[in-house]
Enzyme design. Structure first.
Site, PDB file in Angstrom:
ATOM      1  N   SER A 140       0.857  -1.192   0.000  1.00 21.68           N
ATOM      2  CA  SER A 140       0.000   0.000   0.000  1.00 21.68           C
ATOM      3  C   SER A 140       0.886   1.234   0.000  1.00 21.68           C
ATOM      4  CB  SER A 140      -0.881   0.013   1.247  1.00 21.68           C
ATOM      5  OG  SER A 140      -1.611   1.221   1.354  1.00 21.68           O
ATOM      6  N   TYR A 153      -2.395  -1.087  10.299  1.00 23.11           N
ATOM      7  CA  TYR A 153      -2.347  -1.448   8.883  1.00 23.11           C
ATOM      8  C   TYR A 153      -1.042  -0.960   8.257  1.00 23.11           C
ATOM      9  CZ  TYR A 153      -3.825  -1.590   3.955  1.00 23.11           C
ATOM     10  OH  TYR A 153      -3.914  -1.824   2.612  1.00 23.11           O
TER      11      TYR A 153
END
Length: 264
Positions: A140, A153
Protein backbone atom coordinates in the site's frame (compact mmCIF):
# COMPACT_ATOMS: atom_id res chain seq x y z
CA UNK A 1 7.37 -12.76 -20.55
CA UNK A 2 4.09 -14.37 -21.56
CA UNK A 3 1.61 -15.58 -18.96
CA UNK A 4 0.49 -18.43 -21.22
CA UNK A 5 0.74 -21.66 -19.20
CA UNK A 6 2.32 -19.80 -16.27
CA UNK A 7 0.91 -20.96 -12.93
CA UNK A 8 -0.12 -17.99 -10.81
CA UNK A 9 -1.36 -18.41 -7.24
CA UNK A 10 -3.36 -15.44 -5.91
CA UNK A 11 -4.38 -14.96 -2.28
CA UNK A 12 -7.24 -12.62 -1.42
CA UNK A 13 -8.75 -13.66 -4.75
CA UNK A 14 -12.42 -13.63 -3.77
CA UNK A 15 -12.96 -9.90 -4.27
CA UNK A 16 -11.38 -6.55 -5.06
CA UNK A 17 -7.89 -6.44 -6.56
CA UNK A 18 -7.44 -10.21 -6.31
CA UNK A 19 -10.64 -10.95 -8.20
CA UNK A 20 -9.88 -8.41 -10.93
CA UNK A 21 -6.33 -9.71 -11.24
CA UNK A 22 -7.53 -13.29 -11.63
CA UNK A 23 -9.95 -12.35 -14.41
CA UNK A 24 -7.30 -10.31 -16.22
CA UNK A 25 -4.67 -13.05 -16.00
CA UNK A 26 -7.17 -15.61 -17.25
CA UNK A 27 -7.55 -13.54 -20.41
CA UNK A 28 -3.81 -13.95 -20.89
CA UNK A 29 -4.09 -17.74 -20.60
CA UNK A 30 -2.44 -18.11 -17.23
CA UNK A 31 -3.26 -21.16 -15.15
CA UNK A 32 -4.63 -19.92 -11.86
CA UNK A 33 -4.89 -21.02 -8.25
CA UNK A 34 -7.30 -18.84 -6.28
CA UNK A 35 -7.30 -18.61 -2.50
CA UNK A 36 -9.19 -16.89 0.30
CA UNK A 37 -11.40 -18.00 3.16
CA UNK A 38 -14.60 -17.77 1.07
CA UNK A 39 -15.08 -20.80 -1.18
CA UNK A 40 -18.42 -19.66 -2.65
CA UNK A 41 -16.97 -16.30 -3.66
CA UNK A 42 -13.94 -18.02 -5.19
CA UNK A 43 -16.26 -20.23 -7.25
CA UNK A 44 -17.91 -17.10 -8.65
CA UNK A 45 -14.51 -15.66 -9.59
CA UNK A 46 -13.56 -18.94 -11.23
CA UNK A 47 -16.77 -18.89 -13.28
CA UNK A 48 -15.98 -15.34 -14.41
CA UNK A 49 -12.56 -16.36 -15.72
CA UNK A 50 -12.00 -16.92 -19.44
CA UNK A 51 -11.05 -20.58 -19.01
CA UNK A 52 -12.48 -21.97 -15.74
CA UNK A 53 -11.02 -25.42 -16.44
CA UNK A 54 -7.58 -23.87 -15.89
CA UNK A 55 -8.54 -22.42 -12.51
CA UNK A 56 -8.17 -24.28 -9.20
CA UNK A 57 -9.44 -23.24 -5.78
CA UNK A 58 -7.69 -23.68 -2.45
CA UNK A 59 -9.31 -22.13 0.60
CA UNK A 60 -6.95 -20.82 3.25
CA UNK A 61 -6.89 -18.45 6.19
CA UNK A 62 -3.75 -16.34 6.44
CA UNK A 63 -4.47 -15.72 10.11
CA UNK A 64 -3.90 -19.45 10.70
CA UNK A 65 -0.31 -19.04 9.55
CA UNK A 66 1.03 -22.20 11.21
CA UNK A 67 -1.01 -24.47 8.92
CA UNK A 68 -0.04 -23.19 5.46
CA UNK A 69 2.50 -25.82 4.36
CA UNK A 70 -0.23 -28.33 3.37
CA UNK A 71 -1.83 -25.57 1.29
CA UNK A 72 1.45 -25.05 -0.56
CA UNK A 73 1.80 -28.77 -1.21
CA UNK A 74 -1.75 -28.82 -2.59
CA UNK A 75 -1.08 -25.77 -4.77
CA UNK A 76 2.03 -27.33 -6.32
CA UNK A 77 0.07 -30.51 -6.98
CA UNK A 78 -2.62 -28.62 -8.93
CA UNK A 79 -0.44 -28.07 -12.01
CA UNK A 80 2.90 -29.59 -10.95
CA UNK A 81 4.47 -26.24 -10.15
CA UNK A 82 3.84 -22.63 -9.13
CA UNK A 83 5.60 -19.88 -11.08
CA UNK A 84 4.23 -16.77 -9.38
CA UNK A 85 2.77 -16.26 -5.91
CA UNK A 86 0.70 -13.09 -5.58
CA UNK A 87 0.53 -12.24 -1.88
CA UNK A 88 -2.60 -10.12 -2.06
CA UNK A 89 -4.65 -11.23 0.95
CA UNK A 90 -5.02 -8.90 3.90
CA UNK A 91 -7.23 -6.68 6.00
CA UNK A 92 -7.26 -2.94 6.72
CA UNK A 93 -8.03 -0.77 9.75
CA UNK A 94 -9.86 2.43 10.64
CA UNK A 95 -9.21 3.52 14.22
CA UNK A 96 -7.07 5.88 16.26
CA UNK A 97 -4.03 4.50 18.07
CA UNK A 98 -5.53 5.38 21.47
CA UNK A 99 -8.74 3.51 20.65
CA UNK A 100 -7.21 0.38 19.10
CA UNK A 101 -7.07 -2.70 21.29
CA UNK A 102 -3.77 -4.58 21.16
CA UNK A 103 -5.67 -7.66 20.00
CA UNK A 104 -6.54 -5.75 16.83
CA UNK A 105 -2.89 -4.84 16.23
CA UNK A 106 -2.00 -8.51 16.66
CA UNK A 107 -4.73 -9.76 14.32
CA UNK A 108 -3.72 -7.36 11.55
CA UNK A 109 -0.06 -8.35 11.88
CA UNK A 110 -0.99 -12.04 11.95
CA UNK A 111 -2.96 -11.75 8.71
CA UNK A 112 -1.08 -9.12 6.71
CA UNK A 113 2.47 -9.85 7.78
CA UNK A 114 2.92 -13.25 9.42
CA UNK A 115 0.41 -15.00 7.15
CA UNK A 116 2.10 -13.61 4.06
CA UNK A 117 5.58 -14.41 5.37
CA UNK A 118 4.59 -17.95 6.38
CA UNK A 119 3.11 -18.69 2.94
CA UNK A 120 6.19 -17.22 1.28
CA UNK A 121 8.58 -19.30 3.38
CA UNK A 122 6.54 -22.44 2.73
CA UNK A 123 6.79 -22.11 -1.06
CA UNK A 124 10.33 -20.67 -1.17
CA UNK A 125 12.06 -24.12 -1.34
CA UNK A 126 9.96 -24.91 -4.44
CA UNK A 127 11.19 -21.74 -6.13
CA UNK A 128 14.79 -22.42 -5.08
CA UNK A 129 14.62 -25.96 -6.44
CA UNK A 130 13.22 -24.73 -9.76
CA UNK A 131 15.75 -21.89 -9.92
CA UNK A 132 12.79 -19.72 -10.86
CA UNK A 133 9.92 -17.91 -9.17
CA UNK A 134 8.33 -14.55 -8.60
CA UNK A 135 6.79 -13.15 -5.46
CA UNK A 136 4.30 -10.36 -6.06
CA UNK A 137 3.29 -8.47 -2.93
CA UNK A 138 0.34 -6.10 -2.66
CA UNK A 139 1.29 -3.59 0.01
CA UNK A 140 0.00 0.00 0.00
CA UNK A 141 1.04 3.61 -0.29
CA UNK A 142 0.39 3.47 3.46
CA UNK A 143 3.28 1.00 3.55
CA UNK A 144 5.45 4.04 2.85
CA UNK A 145 3.47 6.81 4.54
CA UNK A 146 1.72 6.25 7.86
CA UNK A 147 -1.55 8.20 8.06
CA UNK A 148 -4.24 8.72 10.74
CA UNK A 149 -6.62 5.82 11.49
CA UNK A 150 -4.30 3.24 9.91
CA UNK A 151 -1.47 2.74 12.41
CA UNK A 152 -1.68 -1.07 12.61
CA UNK A 153 -2.35 -1.45 8.88
CA UNK A 154 0.55 0.86 8.01
CA UNK A 155 2.84 -1.07 10.35
CA UNK A 156 1.96 -4.40 8.73
CA UNK A 157 2.58 -3.03 5.24
CA UNK A 158 5.85 -1.33 6.22
CA UNK A 159 6.98 -4.71 7.60
CA UNK A 160 6.32 -6.42 4.28
CA UNK A 161 8.63 -3.98 2.50
CA UNK A 162 11.47 -4.82 4.88
CA UNK A 163 10.97 -8.57 4.62
CA UNK A 164 10.69 -8.76 0.85
CA UNK A 165 13.56 -6.36 0.20
CA UNK A 166 15.74 -8.73 2.23
CA UNK A 167 14.38 -11.82 0.46
CA UNK A 168 15.04 -10.23 -2.94
CA UNK A 169 18.69 -9.68 -2.06
CA UNK A 170 19.18 -13.14 -0.57
CA UNK A 171 17.70 -15.08 -3.49
CA UNK A 172 18.74 -13.08 -6.52
CA UNK A 173 21.22 -15.87 -7.30
CA UNK A 174 18.34 -18.36 -7.40
CA UNK A 175 16.57 -16.41 -10.16
CA UNK A 176 13.79 -15.46 -7.74
CA UNK A 177 12.31 -12.01 -8.19
CA UNK A 178 10.19 -9.82 -5.94
CA UNK A 179 7.67 -7.29 -7.22
CA UNK A 180 6.12 -4.97 -4.64
CA UNK A 181 2.94 -3.23 -5.77
CA UNK A 182 1.81 -0.24 -3.70
CA UNK A 183 -1.82 0.68 -4.40
CA UNK A 184 -3.33 4.01 -3.55
CA UNK A 185 -7.10 4.21 -3.19
CA UNK A 186 -8.86 1.47 -5.17
CA UNK A 187 -12.64 1.14 -5.33
CA UNK A 188 -13.01 -2.13 -3.41
CA UNK A 189 -14.64 -3.22 -0.15
CA UNK A 190 -11.37 -2.81 1.76
CA UNK A 191 -12.75 0.06 3.87
CA UNK A 192 -16.02 -1.76 4.57
CA UNK A 193 -14.09 -4.76 5.89
CA UNK A 194 -11.54 -2.66 7.79
CA UNK A 195 -11.31 -3.35 11.52
CA UNK A 196 -12.24 -0.69 14.04
CA UNK A 197 -10.61 -0.28 17.43
CA UNK A 198 -12.56 -3.11 19.07
CA UNK A 199 -12.05 -5.50 16.16
CA UNK A 200 -15.45 -5.18 14.49
CA UNK A 201 -15.67 -4.27 10.77
CA UNK A 202 -16.25 -0.63 9.87
CA UNK A 203 -19.02 -1.67 7.44
CA UNK A 204 -19.01 1.56 5.47
CA UNK A 205 -17.22 2.83 2.39
CA UNK A 206 -14.70 5.63 2.75
CA UNK A 207 -15.22 8.49 0.31
CA UNK A 208 -11.62 8.30 -0.89
CA UNK A 209 -11.92 4.56 -1.46
CA UNK A 210 -15.20 4.98 -3.34
CA UNK A 211 -13.52 7.52 -5.62
CA UNK A 212 -10.45 5.34 -6.09
CA UNK A 213 -9.10 3.52 -9.13
CA UNK A 214 -11.43 1.00 -10.76
CA UNK A 215 -10.14 -2.48 -9.81
CA UNK A 216 -10.37 -3.79 -13.38
CA UNK A 217 -8.17 -0.96 -14.62
CA UNK A 218 -5.85 -1.44 -11.65
CA UNK A 219 -5.50 -5.12 -12.54
CA UNK A 220 -4.46 -4.28 -16.12
CA UNK A 221 -1.72 -2.02 -14.79
CA UNK A 222 -0.65 -4.59 -12.20
CA UNK A 223 -0.35 -7.34 -14.81
CA UNK A 224 2.03 -5.14 -16.81
CA UNK A 225 4.14 -4.56 -13.70
CA UNK A 226 4.27 -8.30 -12.95
CA UNK A 227 5.16 -9.08 -16.55
CA UNK A 228 8.08 -6.66 -16.50
CA UNK A 229 9.19 -8.00 -13.10
CA UNK A 230 9.48 -4.50 -11.70
CA UNK A 231 10.97 -4.27 -8.22
CA UNK A 232 8.52 -1.75 -6.77
CA UNK A 233 5.74 0.31 -8.31
CA UNK A 234 3.16 2.76 -6.99
CA UNK A 235 -0.22 2.38 -8.71
CA UNK A 236 -2.07 5.33 -7.31
CA UNK A 237 -3.59 8.72 -7.94
CA UNK A 238 -1.55 11.88 -8.39
CA UNK A 239 -1.97 13.01 -4.77
CA UNK A 240 -0.75 9.71 -3.34
CA UNK A 241 2.25 9.63 -5.69
CA UNK A 242 3.05 13.22 -4.75
CA UNK A 243 2.92 12.21 -1.09
CA UNK A 244 5.58 9.54 -1.65
CA UNK A 245 7.86 12.03 -3.39
CA UNK A 246 7.25 14.65 -0.72
CA UNK A 247 8.21 12.23 2.02
CA UNK A 248 11.42 11.39 0.20
CA UNK A 249 12.57 14.95 -0.42
CA UNK A 250 10.58 17.07 2.08
CA UNK A 251 9.64 14.79 5.00
CA UNK A 252 8.91 17.62 7.42
CA UNK A 253 6.48 19.20 4.96
CA UNK A 254 4.68 15.88 4.53
CA UNK A 255 4.36 15.53 8.30
CA UNK A 256 2.61 18.88 8.43
CA UNK A 257 0.29 17.85 5.60
CA UNK A 258 -0.61 14.54 7.25
CA UNK A 259 -1.41 16.27 10.57
CA UNK A 260 -4.15 18.17 8.75
CA UNK A 261 -5.91 15.00 7.59
CA UNK A 262 -9.24 14.18 9.20
CA UNK A 263 -9.12 11.74 12.10
CA UNK A 264 -12.86 11.30 12.46
Amino acid sequence: MSFKHKVVWITGASSGIGKALAIELSKQEARLILSSRKKESLELVKAACKNPSQVKIITLDLEDFTSLQPKVDKAIACFGKVDILVNNGGISQRSLVKDTQISVDKRIMDINYLGTVALTKAILPHFIHNKNGQFVVTTSIVGKIGTPLRSSYAASKHALHGFFDSLRAEHFKDNITVTIVCPGFVNTNVSKNALTGNGTPQEKMDTATKNGIDPDYFAKLMVKVINKQKQEVNIAGAKEKLGVLTKRFFPKLLSKMIRKLSVT
